[in-house]
Design a protein around this motif. Structure first.
Motif, mmCIF file in Angstrom:
data_model
loop_
_atom_site.group_PDB
_atom_site.id
_atom_site.type_symbol
_atom_site.label_atom_id
_atom_site.label_comp_id
_atom_site.label_asym_id
_atom_site.label_seq_id
_atom_site.Cartn_x
_atom_site.Cartn_y
_atom_site.Cartn_z
ATOM 1 N N ASN A 53 0.854 -1.188 0.000
ATOM 2 C CA ASN A 53 0.000 0.000 0.000
ATOM 3 C C ASN A 53 0.888 1.236 0.000
ATOM 4 O OD1 ASN A 53 0.947 0.116 2.624
ATOM 5 N ND2 ASN A 53 -0.978 -0.584 3.539
ATOM 6 N N ASP A 54 0.368 2.353 0.460
ATOM 7 C CA ASP A 54 1.118 3.600 0.395
ATOM 8 C C ASP A 54 2.211 3.707 1.454
ATOM 9 O OD1 ASP A 54 -0.554 3.712 2.544
ATOM 10 O OD2 ASP A 54 -1.385 5.692 2.098
ATOM 11 N N ILE A 55 2.461 2.652 2.221
ATOM 12 C CA ILE A 55 3.461 2.707 3.279
ATOM 13 C C ILE A 55 4.872 2.852 2.701
ATOM 14 C CG2 ILE A 55 3.835 0.222 3.468
ATOM 15 C CD1 ILE A 55 3.892 0.611 6.516
ATOM 16 N N GLU A 56 5.087 2.388 1.464
ATOM 17 C CA GLU A 56 6.401 2.509 0.828
ATOM 18 C C GLU A 56 6.835 3.965 0.730
ATOM 19 O OE1 GLU A 56 9.919 1.717 -1.044
ATOM 20 O OE2 GLU A 56 8.550 0.104 -0.457
ATOM 21 N N ALA A 57 5.861 4.872 0.623
ATOM 22 C CA ALA A 57 6.178 6.293 0.436
ATOM 23 C C ALA A 57 6.881 6.896 1.645
ATOM 24 C CB ALA A 57 4.902 7.082 0.129
ATOM 25 N N ILE A 58 6.728 6.304 2.845
ATOM 26 C CA ILE A 58 7.314 6.900 4.038
ATOM 27 C C ILE A 58 8.708 6.349 4.331
ATOM 28 C CG2 ILE A 58 5.034 7.258 5.048
ATOM 29 C CD1 ILE A 58 5.599 4.931 6.931
ATOM 30 N N SER A 59 9.179 5.408 3.526
ATOM 31 C CA SER A 59 10.507 4.833 3.783
ATOM 32 C C SER A 59 11.592 5.868 3.518
ATOM 33 C CB SER A 59 10.729 3.593 2.911
ATOM 34 O OG SER A 59 10.606 3.914 1.552
ATOM 35 N N ALA A 60 12.640 5.833 4.322
ATOM 36 C CA ALA A 60 13.731 6.798 4.195
ATOM 37 C C ALA A 60 14.549 6.555 2.942
ATOM 38 C CB ALA A 60 14.628 6.739 5.429
ATOM 39 N N LYS A 61 14.602 5.341 2.472
ATOM 40 C CA LYS A 61 15.350 5.007 1.265
ATOM 41 C C LYS A 61 14.486 4.085 0.406
ATOM 42 C CE LYS A 61 19.180 5.881 0.758
ATOM 43 N NZ LYS A 61 19.897 7.015 0.161
ATOM 44 N N LYS A 62 14.367 4.443 -0.876
ATOM 45 C CA LYS A 62 13.553 3.648 -1.798
ATOM 46 C C LYS A 62 14.451 2.997 -2.830
ATOM 47 C CE LYS A 62 9.688 6.839 -1.236
ATOM 48 N NZ LYS A 62 10.419 7.658 -0.248
ATOM 49 N N ILE A 101 15.468 4.905 10.647
ATOM 50 C CA ILE A 101 14.520 6.004 10.387
ATOM 51 C C ILE A 101 13.208 5.457 9.844
ATOM 52 C CG2 ILE A 101 14.097 8.021 8.925
ATOM 53 C CD1 ILE A 101 17.065 8.676 9.134
ATOM 54 N N THR A 102 13.296 4.516 8.896
ATOM 55 C CA THR A 102 12.080 3.931 8.322
ATOM 56 C C THR A 102 11.300 3.178 9.380
ATOM 57 O OG1 THR A 102 13.147 3.743 6.158
ATOM 58 C CG2 THR A 102 11.196 2.389 6.538
#
Length: 847
Positions: free
Chosen positions: A47-56, A136-137
């Motif tokens: 879901n949209d949780i990937e957007a809050i990760s510190a590194k993609k 951080i993530t």
């Protein structure tokens, strides 16, 4: 083609090689992030949780990290590498300096560095993950779940690394979900209590609802909007606080909530003074009008009172007080937060003022009253603009366009704006014989418009509820004339149009007294313009030229039909049935061509009334989500037909009414246009469009005017066909301009980023045009029922967009997936080669 394939394969191989090399070149302590896995209660979630990760992870297109691979093509130290290369061989540097000079060699080095930086810019650096990024993530994920009511959430992480390639797993144990319990309030401003209680049913907070931090944000904004829309001038958002009590033991994960609205705080020196909020009404409205172009040494304002509106000005008041009184704020109005925007829009709509400043002050005589002061600065009364452009087209080899437009504001003292535009086009075409002048074609015209920021004649009073809405009237009058362009058309139009903008999203327009006169002064030029049509008739003539006396229709120096009289005489002899030589198929082709010629060369009188509705909703200024609907209905010829029947006007030999020797048009035309954009994320968008249009002749006409017909193909339609080259129906493309009176179109497009300002698109276009009871005997072009929907053409392809901020240049390559002009068993994937593809060049998005 083999060269293209070989080099494409080589390029892809290089990219893939550098993909592997990019990982190999990483230091042992560097870890390339391939994927973030979020595992909620032992279930992998997406879901949209990937957007809050510190590194993609690096982005992938078709399973390949193209941007990362391109980035790896760049050199680490291009300047040092260039110097090393120069010094690698003895005297190489000296030879290059003698050939280019030292200064030029420095520039060559800098160009190499710049090119290397450009590769990095369009590429994407490797996504290197660190333990700090993971921590951080992990903390962000905790906050994310706590904001959704999982206050006891547990999040841990582990890292899987194989040869510098890393996947990070975030294991989430949500535990119990907290719910809202009782909702209470504490409001220190007595005037706000009744307002809050009357609207409490609209609250985003309710007993038994799962806790969600976004609901509290929505509730705070709802309360702010409620108060500011009901007299709450100066209300501060920070005055709203929520008190929550967490007790997972005694209350079984239920949270009591108290809504606190604290009093207004005013800082005086070092002292903070608290006072209750009041609800305000407007006690006085003042207008200050400054004309910066009015010569005057008098700095004092004069004043006049129109009803309860105070107007201040210098020297002379240039505007009628009665019209200024329509300002959407009155003495006694309750203050609302929208008032400021309504006032701005009102004066913006007048087009007479270049700046508007609004100041609210509390009335010193009434602590529940406001004084509204509006400061206006007038625009220049007159302005003049010039437009010069060069022209090149299939009609004229070279040409020049000149436009001169003038504007006069506040013409009659009621903020009226008068615009006049004179335009002219002078060009050269080698197809037009002229012994006396080089520029052998021209077009000129004049357009005028009188704009009124109100509804003329049928204006509504304030009680009708339209006074605060944007409304206007436009009087339009224009004419143009062409020489050696097309059929040398003379065009005259006049109309009155009303516009209402009820909300920022909804606009309604009514155009009445819409009159158009179209007169083709050079109909004999038809077969010089529509050469494919001439070739079609001439090819039929060649089959029968040896029969009877058909040779009299040809030129003296060849066996081709003379233009225009030879073509017309041959056509008439065939259609009048003076002989039985021409077979039925050829007869029908000539009959169809002649009917179309009559439509194109016909002069038209169009007297119409049209209604249109436009709705556009922009969901978020930061993304690409929006929805747009346009509805239009046009009724033409009804009033003229009614008038003709009332005065018993005689009909012509064809059974139609005429004015000025021209049969007036009568038809109904309706259109529906729907556009929807769905934002996948900040950079990717899905766009859809559906269009339906039908122009149906009746009464005094058997066909619609040529100018009102539909076409298909082109950069804004079905991009696998050139403009005017698709349809109608399954008809073969032997006309220069294929048109009809019924159209269906559906478009879908996926838009995605490639390199910064370069964007890509994949699209599918479906649609066609047909003749629907429009006097066309060719059954291949007619729409006879839903079974003809099998004739919808399908095109697909890829596009590139170059975003220059101020304009978007678009290149689309379309391929024919389903071609209805072919026999049914060969319609799919027959013409999909590059040779049959169509390259479209356009400006901005197609829809």
């Amino acid at each position: 083609m083999n060269f293209f394939k070989t080099n494409t394969t080589l390029f892809i191989s290089i990219i893939l090689f550098y993909s592997c090399a990019g990982v190999k070149n990483l230091h042992n302590d560097k870890k390339l992030l391939l994927k973030n896995n979020f595992i909620e209660n032992n279930n992998l979630i997406k879901n949209d949780i990937e957007a809050i990760s510190a590194k993609k992870p690096n982005s992938f297109i078709l399973g390949i990290p193209w941007k990362f691979n391109i980035y790896n093509l760049a050199e680490t130290n291009p300047d040092s590498l260039f110097d090393n290369w120069l010094d690698k061989k003895i005297n190489r540097r000296k030879k290059w300096e003698r050939f280019f000079s030292k200064k030029q060699l420095v520039k060559i080095k800098q160009q190499r560095v710049n090119f290397n930086n450009w590769i990095k810019d369009i590429g994407e650096p490797p996504s290197i993950i660190t333990n700090r990024d993971v921590e951080i993530t992990r903390k962000r994920v905790e906050i994310y779940y706590k904001n959704r009511g999982y206050f006891d959430v547990e999040v841990d992480s582990n890292i899987d690394t194989i040869k510098n390639k890393t996947e990070v797993n975030y294991n989430i144990k949500t535990n119990k979900l907290y719910y809202l319990d009782s909702i209470s309030y504490k409001i220190d401003s007595p005037e706000l209590i009744p307002l809050y209680k009357e609207n409490i049913s609209k609250s985003y907070l309710a007993k038994g609802k799962p806790f969600n931090a976004s609901d509290f944000q929505k509730e705070r904004q709802r309360i702010v909007d409620l108060i500011k829309q009901n007299g709450g001038y100066g209300f501060q958002k920070s005055s709203i606080q929520f008190n929550l009590e967490l007790d997972s033991i005694e209350n079984r994960y239920k949270i009591p909530v108290q809504v606190n609205i604290s009093p207004k705080q005013t800082v005086t020196g070092d002292t903070v003074i608290e006072s209750p909020y009041n609800l305000y009404k407007i006690n006085k409205v003042k207008l200050f009008i400054e004309n910066p172009f009015q010569e005057s040494n008098n700095t004092a304002f004069l004043d006049t009172l129109y009803k309860d509106l105070e107007i201040y000005y210098k020297e002379n008041l240039a505007y009628k007080p009665k019209l200024l009184y329509n300002i959407p704020v009155r003495k006694g109005n309750v203050y609302t937060n929208e008032l400021r925007n309504d006032i701005y829009q009102f004066f913006l709509n007048t087009r007479s003022f270049k700046s508007t400043n609004i100041i609210y002050e509390i009335d010193p005589k009434d602590d529940h009253g406001l004084i509204t002061s509006v400061y206006l600065k007038s625009r220049e009364r007159y302005s003049l603009n010039f437009d010069l452009d060069g022209i090149h087209s299939n009609i004229q080899t070279i040409g020049f366009y000149l436009g001169v437009s003038g504007m006069a504001r506040n013409v009659f003292g009621g903020n009226e704006t008068f615009e006049i535009t004179a335009r002219g086009n002078l060009g050269y075409s080698p197809n037009i014989e002229s012994e006396t002048q080089f520029f052998n074609l021209y077009e000129y015209g004049v357009d005028t418009k009188l704009f009124l920021p109100r509804i003329f004649f049928l204006d509504f009073n304030r009680s009708a509820g339209l006074s605060n809405k944007k409304k206007s009237t436009e009087f339009l009058l224009g004419t143009s004339f062409q020489k050696n362009v097309g059929l040398d058309r003379l065009y005259l139009n006049t109309a009155i149009q009303y516009n209402w903008q009820f909300t920022p999203s909804n606009t309604f327009s009514l155009k009445w007294l819409d009159f158009e006169l179209i007169s083709n002064r050079n109909a004999s030029n038809y077969f010089n313009i529509y050469r494919n049509t001439y070739d079609r008739v001439n090819s039929i003539y060649q089959k029968y030229k040896d029969f009877n006396d058909y040779s009299k229709f040809s030129n003296d120096d060849d066996d081709n039909l003379r233009k225009p009289d030879g073509v017309n005489d041959f056509t008439q002899q065939v259609l009048l049935g003076r002989d039985n030589i021409v077979n039925v198929t050829d007869y029908n082709i000539i009959d169809n061509i002649e009917k179309r010629r009559q439509r194109v060369i016909a002069n038209n009188i169009i007297s119409a009334v049209s209604f249109s509705y436009f709705n556009k909703k922009k969901f978020n200024l930061l993304d690409n989500d929006f929805q747009q609907i346009r509805l239009e209905l046009e009724l033409a010829g009804n009033l003229l037909s009614l008038y003709s029947s009332l005065i018993n006007k005689p009909k012509n030999a064809r059974g139609y009414y005429e004015y000025f020797g021209i049969e007036h048009s009568q038809y109904i035309k309706t259109e529906f246009d729907f556009i929807k954009n769905l934002s996948i994320d900040l950079h990717q968008t899905l766009a859809f469009r559906f269009f339906l249009g039908l122009a149906f002749p009746f009464g005094n006409a058997s066909t619609i005017p040529f100018t009102e017909s539909y076409f298909a193909g082109g950069s804004n339609d079905n991009r696998a066909w050139q403009v005017y080259r698709l349809g109608p129906g399954t008809i073969k493309n032997y006309r220069e301009f294929n048109e009809a009176n019924f159209k269906l179109a559906f478009n879908a497009e996926y838009r995605y980023p490639i390199f910064k300002r370069i964007k890509g698109a994949m699209f599918v276009d479906v649609g066609n045009i047909w003749n629907f009871q429009n006097n066309d005997i060719d059954p291949a072009s007619n729409f006879d029922g839903f079974q003809d929907l099998s004739e919808l053409a399908i095109g697909s392809g890829l596009g590139i967009r170059f975003d220059f901020s101020f304009v978007l240049l678009r290149l689309d390559l379309g391929f024919k997936i389903y071609d209805p002009t072919l026999i049914p068993e060969k319609r799919f994937f027959t013409n999909t080669s590059f040779n049959n593809s169509v390259l479209n060049i356009g400006i901005n998005y197609p829809f």
